[in-house]
Every structure is written in C-alpha cells, then in structure tokens.
Design a protein around this motif. Structure first.
Motif, PDB file in Angstrom:
ATOM      1  N   SER A  33      13.610  31.351   5.956  1.00 54.45           N
ATOM      2  CA  SER A  33      14.300  32.144   6.960  1.00 54.45           C
ATOM      3  C   SER A  33      15.303  31.193   7.791  1.00 54.45           C
ATOM      4  CB  SER A  33      13.307  32.757   7.848  1.00 54.45           C
ATOM      5  OG  SER A  33      12.813  31.982   8.771  1.00 54.45           O
ATOM      6  N   LYS A  34      16.255  31.985   8.754  1.00 49.96           N
ATOM      7  CA  LYS A  34      17.006  31.068   9.243  1.00 49.96           C
ATOM      8  C   LYS A  34      16.546  30.384  10.333  1.00 49.96           C
ATOM      9  CE  LYS A  34      21.598  32.723   9.745  1.00 49.96           C
ATOM     10  NZ  LYS A  34      22.707  33.311  10.259  1.00 49.96           N
ATOM     11  N   ASP A  50      10.761  33.226  25.899  1.00 49.31           N
ATOM     12  CA  ASP A  50       9.800  32.576  26.567  1.00 49.31           C
ATOM     13  C   ASP A  50      10.094  33.287  28.181  1.00 49.31           C
ATOM     14  OD1 ASP A  50       7.987  31.291  25.167  1.00 49.31           O
ATOM     15  OD2 ASP A  50       8.991  29.500  25.640  1.00 49.31           O
ATOM     16  N   GLU A  51      11.395  33.475  28.243  1.00 52.10           N
ATOM     17  CA  GLU A  51      12.269  34.232  29.706  1.00 52.10           C
ATOM     18  C   GLU A  51      12.044  35.713  29.333  1.00 52.10           C
ATOM     19  OE1 GLU A  51      16.424  32.532  29.724  1.00 52.10           O
ATOM     20  OE2 GLU A  51      15.494  30.404  29.796  1.00 52.10           O
ATOM     21  N   ASP A  52      11.304  36.063  28.475  1.00 54.63           N
ATOM     22  CA  ASP A  52      11.181  37.701  28.450  1.00 54.63           C
ATOM     23  C   ASP A  52      12.667  38.375  27.711  1.00 54.63           C
ATOM     24  OD1 ASP A  52       8.455  37.647  28.860  1.00 54.63           O
ATOM     25  OD2 ASP A  52       8.931  37.770  30.965  1.00 54.63           O
ATOM     26  N   TRP A  53      13.210  37.474  27.071  1.00 49.01           N
ATOM     27  CA  TRP A  53      14.736  38.630  26.596  1.00 49.01           C
ATOM     28  C   TRP A  53      13.906  39.230  25.333  1.00 49.01           C
ATOM     29  CZ3 TRP A  53      20.025  36.173  26.422  1.00 49.01           C
ATOM     30  CH2 TRP A  53      20.476  35.640  27.627  1.00 49.01           C
ATOM     31  N   SER A  54      14.423  40.173  24.975  1.00 49.16           N
ATOM     32  CA  SER A  54      14.304  40.839  23.792  1.00 49.16           C
ATOM     33  C   SER A  54      15.090  40.272  22.628  1.00 49.16           C
ATOM     34  CB  SER A  54      14.618  42.282  23.815  1.00 49.16           C
ATOM     35  OG  SER A  54      16.037  42.518  23.764  1.00 49.16           O
ATOM     36  N   PRO A  55      14.424  40.539  21.313  1.00 53.42           N
ATOM     37  CA  PRO A  55      15.356  40.079  20.162  1.00 53.42           C
ATOM     38  C   PRO A  55      16.625  40.658  20.222  1.00 53.42           C
ATOM     39  CG  PRO A  55      13.061  40.678  19.608  1.00 53.42           C
ATOM     40  CD  PRO A  55      13.180  40.993  20.983  1.00 53.42           C
ATOM     41  N   GLN A  56      16.966  41.860  20.368  1.00 55.20           N
ATOM     42  CA  GLN A  56      18.069  42.283  20.308  1.00 55.20           C
ATOM     43  C   GLN A  56      19.125  41.698  21.430  1.00 55.20           C
ATOM     44  OE1 GLN A  56      15.363  44.127  20.832  1.00 55.20           O
ATOM     45  NE2 GLN A  56      15.118  45.364  18.886  1.00 55.20           N
ATOM     46  N   GLN A  57      18.722  41.562  22.549  1.00 50.94           N
ATOM     47  CA  GLN A  57      19.412  40.571  23.881  1.00 50.94           C
ATOM     48  C   GLN A  57      19.987  39.381  23.129  1.00 50.94           C
ATOM     49  OE1 GLN A  57      16.548  40.945  26.713  1.00 50.94           O
ATOM     50  NE2 GLN A  57      17.762  42.149  28.110  1.00 50.94           N
ATOM     51  N   GLN A  60      22.557  39.519  20.380  1.00 47.27           N
ATOM     52  CA  GLN A  60      24.028  39.983  21.077  1.00 47.27           C
ATOM     53  C   GLN A  60      24.374  38.719  21.835  1.00 47.27           C
ATOM     54  OE1 GLN A  60      23.371  43.679  23.014  1.00 47.27           O
ATOM     55  NE2 GLN A  60      23.090  44.747  21.321  1.00 47.27           N
ATOM     56  N   TRP A  61      23.446  38.002  22.359  1.00 51.84           N
ATOM     57  CA  TRP A  61      23.946  36.686  23.283  1.00 51.84           C
ATOM     58  C   TRP A  61      24.400  35.623  22.281  1.00 51.84           C
ATOM     59  CZ3 TRP A  61      21.546  32.143  23.724  1.00 51.84           C
ATOM     60  CH2 TRP A  61      22.185  31.136  24.659  1.00 51.84           C
ATOM     61  N   LEU A  62      23.619  35.254  21.180  1.00 50.66           N
ATOM     62  CA  LEU A  62      24.247  34.207  20.605  1.00 50.66           C
ATOM     63  C   LEU A  62      25.641  33.963  20.124  1.00 50.66           C
ATOM     64  CD1 LEU A  62      20.894  33.709  18.397  1.00 50.66           C
ATOM     65  CD2 LEU A  62      21.872  32.068  19.937  1.00 50.66           C
ATOM     66  N   PRO A  63      26.489  34.986  19.668  1.00 47.54           N
ATOM     67  CA  PRO A  63      27.747  34.715  19.136  1.00 47.54           C
ATOM     68  C   PRO A  63      28.724  34.526  20.312  1.00 47.54           C
ATOM     69  CG  PRO A  63      26.616  36.765  18.185  1.00 47.54           C
ATOM     70  CD  PRO A  63      25.694  36.308  19.329  1.00 47.54           C
ATOM     71  N   ARG A  64      28.328  35.068  21.542  1.00 46.70           N
ATOM     72  CA  ARG A  64      28.895  34.877  22.917  1.00 46.70           C
ATOM     73  C   ARG A  64      28.815  33.457  23.282  1.00 46.70           C
ATOM     74  NH1 ARG A  64      27.101  40.433  24.543  1.00 46.70           N
ATOM     75  NH2 ARG A  64      25.746  39.269  25.885  1.00 46.70           N
ATOM     76  N   VAL A  70      28.683  29.647  13.399  1.00 45.24           N
ATOM     77  CA  VAL A  70      28.054  30.651  12.725  1.00 45.24           C
ATOM     78  C   VAL A  70      26.669  30.439  12.249  1.00 45.24           C
ATOM     79  CG1 VAL A  70      30.299  31.770  11.851  1.00 45.24           C
ATOM     80  CG2 VAL A  70      28.950  29.999  10.481  1.00 45.24           C
ATOM     81  N   ALA A  71      26.216  29.186  12.246  1.00 36.65           N
ATOM     82  CA  ALA A  71      24.867  28.846  12.181  1.00 36.65           C
ATOM     83  C   ALA A  71      23.998  29.434  13.357  1.00 36.65           C
ATOM     84  CB  ALA A  71      24.729  27.396  11.962  1.00 36.65           C
ATOM     85  N   MET A  72      24.435  29.819  14.172  1.00 34.06           N
ATOM     86  CA  MET A  72      23.668  30.195  15.494  1.00 34.06           C
ATOM     87  C   MET A  72      23.597  31.506  15.738  1.00 34.06           C
ATOM     88  SD  MET A  72      22.498  27.542  17.129  1.00 34.06           S
ATOM     89  CE  MET A  72      22.221  27.760  18.641  1.00 34.06           C
ATOM     90  N   ARG A  73      23.442  32.383  14.649  1.00 35.17           N
ATOM     91  CA  ARG A  73      23.468  33.835  14.457  1.00 35.17           C
ATOM     92  C   ARG A  73      21.908  34.260  13.906  1.00 35.17           C
ATOM     93  NH1 ARG A  73      27.467  32.542  16.383  1.00 35.17           N
ATOM     94  NH2 ARG A  73      29.813  33.385  16.100  1.00 35.17           N
ATOM     95  N   VAL A  74      21.255  35.505  14.482  1.00 38.37           N
ATOM     96  CA  VAL A  74      20.220  35.909  13.830  1.00 38.37           C
ATOM     97  C   VAL A  74      20.433  37.344  13.685  1.00 38.37           C
ATOM     98  CG1 VAL A  74      18.651  34.084  14.604  1.00 38.37           C
ATOM     99  CG2 VAL A  74      19.097  36.111  15.949  1.00 38.37           C
TER     100      VAL A  74
END
Length: 74
Positions: A33-34, A50-57, A60-64, A70-74
C-alpha cells in the motif's frame, strides 16, 4: 458454487482447505500500500489521525498542503 468447484479442482478434485488457500493467494495485493511504501506519508497521516482528523479530511488536505508532490496523496 459450480464456478468455485470448477476453479479449484473440479467435482472429484475439490478440497475445501486447498480452495481456501488458493482464494487467499488470489485475493492478495500484488504490491504494498502507499502508506507502507512511503514513510513520510505514513507519518503525516498518523499525526493527523492522532489529532482526530477523519480520513476524508486528510485526503482532501494533502493535495493542498503538498501540491507539487504527487507521492503525498491517498
């Protein structure tokens, strides 16, 4: 059911344990996996979780946060 039997030895050669083993091998991913392959990405995602972010958050945050990487994408 007939496809399962045909795929795993036919009517006379079918064995449940062998069929289960073969199904497990077919279901395995051919690559890691990545998160397993990228330690930096894994650490960033773990910190956000650990900061209680959701996987969806996080996804969406990683590309910004890393628009050029592009390696920092899930």
């Amino acid at each position: 059911m007939s496809r399962e039997i045909a795929r795993n030895g036919g009517r006379h050669g079918y064995r449940a344990l062998d069929a289960d083993t073969a199904a497990y091998q077919r279901a395995r991913r051919p690559k890691s996996s990545k998160l397993a392959a990228n330690a930096v990405l894994r650490e960033v995602v773990a910190a956000k979780l650990d900061e209680d972010w959701s996987p969806q958050q996080i996804s969406q945050w990683l590309p910004r946060a890393h628009p050029e990487d592009v390696a920092m994408r899930v």
